[in-house]
Design an enzyme around this catalytic site. Sequence first.
Site, short mmCIF file in Angstrom:
data_model
loop_
_atom_site.label_atom_id
_atom_site.label_comp_id
_atom_site.label_asym_id
_atom_site.label_seq_id
_atom_site.Cartn_x
_atom_site.Cartn_y
_atom_site.Cartn_z
N ASP A 128 2.38 2.00 11.99
CA ASP A 128 3.41 0.99 11.75
C ASP A 128 4.01 0.40 13.01
O ASP A 128 5.05 -0.27 12.95
CB ASP A 128 4.53 1.58 10.88
CG ASP A 128 4.11 1.67 9.41
OD1 ASP A 128 3.44 0.73 8.94
OD2 ASP A 128 4.44 2.67 8.75
N ASP A 188 -1.49 -2.98 4.02
CA ASP A 188 -0.35 -3.31 4.89
C ASP A 188 -0.73 -3.32 6.37
O ASP A 188 -0.12 -4.01 7.19
CB ASP A 188 0.80 -2.29 4.72
CG ASP A 188 0.98 -1.75 3.32
OD1 ASP A 188 0.00 -1.72 2.56
OD2 ASP A 188 2.10 -1.32 3.00
#
Length: 407
Positions: A128, A188
């Site tokens: 992330d 994602d």
Amino acid sequence: MKTLTVSFFLITTLLLQSCGTEKTRDTVAENFDFAARQLLYAVELTEQITGNGTDDSQPETGRKPLSPRTAGEDGSLILVPAYDWTSGFFPGELWFMYEYTGDPHWEELAVRFTSPLEGQKLNRGTHDLGFMIYNSFGNGFRLSKRANYREVILEAARSLASRYKPEAKVIRSWDYTRNTWQCPVIIDNMMNLELLFKAFSESSDSTFYHIAVNHANTTMKNHFREDYSTWHVIDYDTITGEIRHRNTHQGYADGSTWSRGEAWALYGYTMTYRETGDETFLMQARNIAEFIFTHPRLPEDLIPYWDYDAPGIPDEPRDVSAAAITASALYELSQYGGEKAAEYRSRADTIIENLTDNYRAALHSGAGFLLLHSTGAKSLNSEIDVPLVYADYYFLEALLRKKNLGG
Ligand code: GLY
């Protein structure tokens, strides 16, 4: 004479309507005015919790709550530490405020909330880093050219690249699911490639570029069904590169289409086209947009339910974050021509209008967030019908893109 008077009246009315209604509403200015007041309120609430705001005079452990993420059931503000995947969005919003206003006070606030994330550049335990570092330091570097921000971006990109699995040609997403998956990659993860592209353009180290392009190609091959809907999680064998599982984590079912995943895909391939100029990625983005906007269960106001296949539609929560991500991506996609360019822009405008009119928090409520009614993970019974910081981030980004396109 009567006909002439009526025609004159009609023409004047039409002219007034066509000029007047366009000009009387400046959605961008209206929303930035609201955001300015609401974000200052969020800063105030944050500082009430942290005592002294995001004080970075202490050694940064990454564990101190510092950045707004969502609101609790009692309406209170929930903060997250630097290592949380959402820590970069609030600083990113403050940079967007600086971009829009040029006011140094916003820059000072943005720096204050960006600095404590620096230690995450060495975090090799998550994919992330794009969300965390690109949205904070990346926007900060774009707008202020601070030399140390460039170093943070490069170090974070090296950390992200360390997660690349050459046999499978993907960047591993999560480490904490080892009992279930060997090398999980979620849709994602397309979003984190922007950090690698930025590192490539700053350093000319083509390793970053190749890893990003390989990941995008592998994802294009394995994450999409025939109709361009997405699987959320693909689990790879890191020795053979074969697919082990196709699952979901935050969606309704393995075979369903999780709305935010589809929005990440649209944004991710639009951005990857921008960075590579490869038309295959542009076609992919256009096909994803086609899936979204021809879907029979997309509501009329274009704010999707949390999953396109959620069983209780129309009595299912919406996901405003998916709509905001989609609007931002569509403004960019509309710039790349093609027969649907105007349609993309008009759909983005519709989303923005509807978010403004029907999904915005009231001033000085909603724990300082801009938008209500997002869904983090209904399947995990987590963050259902709440404000989420990333919805606000992409809302502001979409508004800036709208402004740059002429409003
Ligand atoms: N990237 C995590 C999420 O979209 O919930």
